[in-house]
Motif scaffolding. Structure first.
Motif, PDB file in Angstrom:
ATOM      1  N   PRO A   1       4.495 -20.371   6.271  1.00 13.94           N
ATOM      2  CA  PRO A   1       3.342 -20.606   7.153  1.00 13.94           C
ATOM      3  C   PRO A   1       3.150 -22.100   7.356  1.00 13.94           C
ATOM      4  N   ILE A   2       2.499 -22.477   8.452  1.00 17.09           N
ATOM      5  CA  ILE A   2       2.334 -23.875   8.784  1.00 17.09           C
ATOM      6  C   ILE A   2       1.552 -24.615   7.700  1.00 17.09           C
ATOM      7  N   GLU A   3       0.547 -23.944   7.086  1.00 19.18           N
ATOM      8  CA  GLU A   3      -0.245 -24.592   6.045  1.00 19.18           C
ATOM      9  C   GLU A   3       0.610 -24.914   4.821  1.00 19.18           C
TER      10      GLU A   3
ATOM     11  N   ALA B   1       3.332 -27.781  -5.553  1.00 17.76           N
ATOM     12  CA  ALA B   1       4.514 -27.359  -4.790  1.00 17.76           C
ATOM     13  C   ALA B   1       4.249 -26.085  -3.997  1.00 17.76           C
ATOM     14  N   ASP B   2       3.389 -25.207  -4.522  1.00 19.23           N
ATOM     15  CA  ASP B   2       3.089 -23.946  -3.840  1.00 19.23           C
ATOM     16  C   ASP B   2       1.691 -23.934  -3.231  1.00 19.23           C
ATOM     17  N   ALA B   3       1.124 -25.113  -3.004  1.00 17.70           N
ATOM     18  CA  ALA B   3      -0.220 -25.202  -2.433  1.00 17.70           C
ATOM     19  C   ALA B   3      -0.161 -25.038  -0.919  1.00 17.70           C
ATOM     20  N   VAL B   4      -1.345 -24.980  -0.317  1.00 17.03           N
ATOM     21  CA  VAL B   4      -1.455 -24.952   1.137  1.00 17.03           C
ATOM     22  C   VAL B   4      -2.366 -26.097   1.565  1.00 17.03           C
ATOM     23  N   CYS B   5      -2.118 -26.632   2.740  1.00 18.46           N
ATOM     24  CA  CYS B   5      -2.958 -27.694   3.286  1.00 18.46           C
ATOM     25  C   CYS B   5      -4.112 -27.054   4.043  1.00 18.46           C
ATOM     26  N   ILE B   6      -5.348 -27.415   3.666  1.00 18.69           N
ATOM     27  CA  ILE B   6      -6.519 -26.784   4.278  1.00 18.69           C
ATOM     28  C   ILE B   6      -7.292 -27.735   5.177  1.00 18.69           C
ATOM     29  N   GLY B   7      -6.765 -28.960   5.379  1.00 21.25           N
ATOM     30  CA  GLY B   7      -7.443 -29.868   6.287  1.00 21.25           C
ATOM     31  C   GLY B   7      -7.429 -31.298   5.803  1.00 21.25           C
ATOM     32  N   GLU B   8      -8.391 -32.068   6.295  1.00 25.00           N
ATOM     33  CA  GLU B   8      -8.489 -33.484   5.958  1.00 25.00           C
ATOM     34  C   GLU B   8      -9.886 -33.790   5.417  1.00 25.00           C
TER      35      GLU B   8
ATOM     36  N   CYS C   1      -7.680 -38.560   3.807  1.00 27.94           N
ATOM     37  CA  CYS C   1      -6.819 -37.812   2.888  1.00 27.94           C
ATOM     38  C   CYS C   1      -6.508 -36.422   3.428  1.00 27.94           C
ATOM     39  N   PHE C   2      -5.332 -35.915   3.056  1.00 25.66           N
ATOM     40  CA  PHE C   2      -4.993 -34.513   3.236  1.00 25.66           C
ATOM     41  C   PHE C   2      -5.469 -33.748   2.002  1.00 25.66           C
ATOM     42  N   VAL C   3      -5.983 -32.540   2.224  1.00 26.10           N
ATOM     43  CA  VAL C   3      -6.490 -31.725   1.126  1.00 26.10           C
ATOM     44  C   VAL C   3      -5.567 -30.533   0.913  1.00 26.10           C
ATOM     45  N   LEU C   4      -5.013 -30.425  -0.295  1.00 22.34           N
ATOM     46  CA  LEU C   4      -4.174 -29.288  -0.671  1.00 22.34           C
ATOM     47  C   LEU C   4      -4.946 -28.395  -1.626  1.00 22.34           C
ATOM     48  N   LYS C   5      -4.764 -27.105  -1.486  1.00 29.04           N
ATOM     49  CA  LYS C   5      -5.488 -26.129  -2.295  1.00 29.04           C
ATOM     50  C   LYS C   5      -4.515 -25.199  -2.993  1.00 29.04           C
ATOM     51  N   LEU C   6      -4.807 -24.923  -4.264  1.00 29.44           N
ATOM     52  CA  LEU C   6      -3.990 -24.017  -5.063  1.00 29.44           C
ATOM     53  C   LEU C   6      -4.921 -23.107  -5.843  1.00 29.44           C
ATOM     54  N   GLU C   7      -4.702 -21.815  -5.766  1.00 25.72           N
ATOM     55  CA  GLU C   7      -5.566 -20.854  -6.441  1.00 25.72           C
ATOM     56  C   GLU C   7      -4.762 -20.059  -7.450  1.00 25.72           C
TER      57      GLU C   7
ATOM     58  N   GLN D   1      -3.607 -40.548   3.182  1.00 19.94           N
ATOM     59  CA  GLN D   1      -2.693 -40.632   4.322  1.00 19.94           C
ATOM     60  C   GLN D   1      -2.076 -42.022   4.431  1.00 19.94           C
ATOM     61  N   ARG D   2      -2.722 -43.013   3.816  1.00 14.84           N
ATOM     62  CA  ARG D   2      -2.215 -44.380   3.896  1.00 14.84           C
ATOM     63  C   ARG D   2      -1.150 -44.660   2.832  1.00 14.84           C
ATOM     64  N   THR D   3      -1.427 -44.289   1.600  1.00 14.20           N
ATOM     65  CA  THR D   3      -0.495 -44.592   0.500  1.00 14.20           C
ATOM     66  C   THR D   3       0.352 -43.402   0.082  1.00 14.20           C
ATOM     67  N   GLY D   4      -0.093 -42.198   0.395  1.00 10.45           N
ATOM     68  CA  GLY D   4       0.613 -41.004  -0.036  1.00 10.45           C
ATOM     69  C   GLY D   4       0.272 -40.571  -1.450  1.00 10.45           C
TER      70      GLY D   4
END
Length: 431
Positions: free
Chosen positions: A106-108, A239-246, A254-260, A287-290
């Motif tokens: 999936p894209i996320e 590694a198995d998270a999804v991106c849920i937004g900024e 920042c990018f926000v990754l979520k793992l449940e 997003q600037r430094t990673g």
């Protein structure tokens, strides 16, 4: 940080090498002869070891039992919740498991894997991270339980001087790690020590006021190591998270990754009386430094002590801001940060609601990699570690006789207001 303990009993006595270094502030001018009350607590804690006794059973010079004051409820609360919390999932130490595979994703999930790939590069690169086989870190902490409230909406919270206003308890810690499931932590706060670790088979913890006990389920990583000290484990975690937004954190986009945590993992850590309903973790990557700038996790427990009809729910939320990245042997390591903790108890009526807020700040004084001689024997659990049978332990390994006390706050009157002093007489709640 001081690594030697002065001998205040004998002027010509040798200094003692401390296993856990103590911040210089604990030797300040707040007490006669330049010794602070915190240092006196440390002194009373280490003295029993000099004659081969545990802190729980100290002896005086003439061999008779002597009483060392029990740690105050705030210190027990802070060590139990903030001292050595664990990450909800076991991790693979192989960095290859974190490498992105975008096919049929999936894209996320694809976005999250791309963000982690950028994080690996920003943290030092795959080659540098893969060369790390062990780690040592030493630092100092300052913790405070800053706000207490209980009862319905009309009750007023009791606020304590926070870290920004000079409040809090000082301490230091030492962390040794070989893998995410092979680690050892010793943390001293205001003279009270918590030890925790994992030998690859079981994670455990030990405090002066409670016997050693194991956490349920498979061994899991120490959250403190994921706060900018172990980029390889951080990459594996998300590694198995999804991106849920900024999200904007300070001045950083920042990018926000979520793992449940999956249901099977939650079930392995639950018992018939303590159910873990949810455990979610979020990571915010600049997003600037990673690099990782914020780590947040939240878990909800449902506790139904035997003999009680109603359940009590606990929600614990921890939010860590990770700062001051510095290059250490080609790897970006965070050397400071803060953690805000919210502990919320709720039930069927608002009168049963309680909230406690805690704060922690930490700085890293020393970091080193690939420690020579750090063998698996260095991570063996204590000899008194007891693994209770199914149904006899809580999520953090506590026994059922404490569940009644754990399911309700102990309230003490302070300045005319109610203050949440501790969960139970052991003061331990976190997983």
């Amino acid at each position: 940080m001081r690594k030697l303990c002065p001998n205040y009993d004998f002027e010509d006595g040798l200094d003692t090498v401390l296993e856990v270094p103590i911040p210089e502030e604990m030797f300040g001018s707040g007490h006669k002869h330049g010794i602070t009350n915190s240092w006196l607590n440390v002194k009373s804690w280490i003295r029993p070891y000099a004659i081969g006794r545990l802190p729980s059973t100290p002896f005086s010079n003439n061999g008779t039992a002597a009483a060392i004051p029990a740690p105050n409820a705030d210190v027990q609360l802070l060590l139990g919740v903030v001292g050595a919390p664990l990450i909800p999932l076991p991790l693979d130490s192989d960095l290859q498991s974190a490498k992105p595979t975008f096919k049929n994703q999936p894209i996320e999930a694809s976005m999250a894997k791309y963000i982690i790939e950028q994080y690996i590069g920003a943290a030092g690169g795959e080659k540098a991270l893969s060369s790390i086989h062990s780690m040592y870190a030493m630092g100092k902490v300052k913790m405070v339980a800053s706000e207490f409230s209980s009862g319905g909406p009309s009750s007023k919270p009791v606020k304590v001087k926070g870290l920004k206003n000079g409040g809090g308890e000082m301490g230091g810690f030492v962390l040794w790690q070989k893998r995410p499931d092979l680690w050892s932590l010793e943390l001293v706060l205001s003279g009270c020590k918590i030890s925790a670790g994992s030998d690859g088979k079981v994670a455990w913890r030990q405090t002066p006021w409670h016997h050693s006990h194991a956490s349920r389920g498979p061994p899991r990583p120490l959250r403190r190591a994921l706060q900018g000290l172990d980029p390889k484990a951080t990459a594996g975690l998300f590694a198995d998270a999804v991106c849920i937004g900024e999200k904007v954190i300070g001045t950083e986009d920042c990018f926000v990754l979520k793992l449940e945590a999956k249901p099977g993992s939650l079930k392995a850590r639950s018992t018939r009386h303590v159910e873990i309903i949810r455990h979610v973790i979020w990571g915010c990557f600049s997003q600037r430094t990673g690099l990782l700038t914020q780590l947040e996790d939240s878990h909800i427990l449902r506790i139904k002590p035997p003999g009680f009809d109603d359940s009590v729910f606990w929600e614990t939320t921890m939010e860590s801001s990770i700062e001051d990245y510095r290059d250490v042997d080609g790897i970006q390591i965070a050397h400071g940060g803060t953690t805000a903790v919210s502990l919320f108890r709720f039930g069927e009526t608002s009168e049963r609601h309680s909230r406690t807020r805690m704060e922690e700040s930490w700085t890293i004084e020393e970091v080193d990699f690939n420690i020579v001689g750090l063998s698996i024997d260095c991570f063996l659990p204590p000899g008194d570690l007891r693994k209770a049978e199914e149904g006899d332990v809580a999520e953090d390994g506590g026994s059922l006789p404490e569940l009644r006390r754990r399911a309700a706050f102990v309230t003490a009157a302070i300045g005319g207001g109610g203050k949440v002093a501790a969960f139970d007489e052991q003061g331990e709640f976190s997983d």
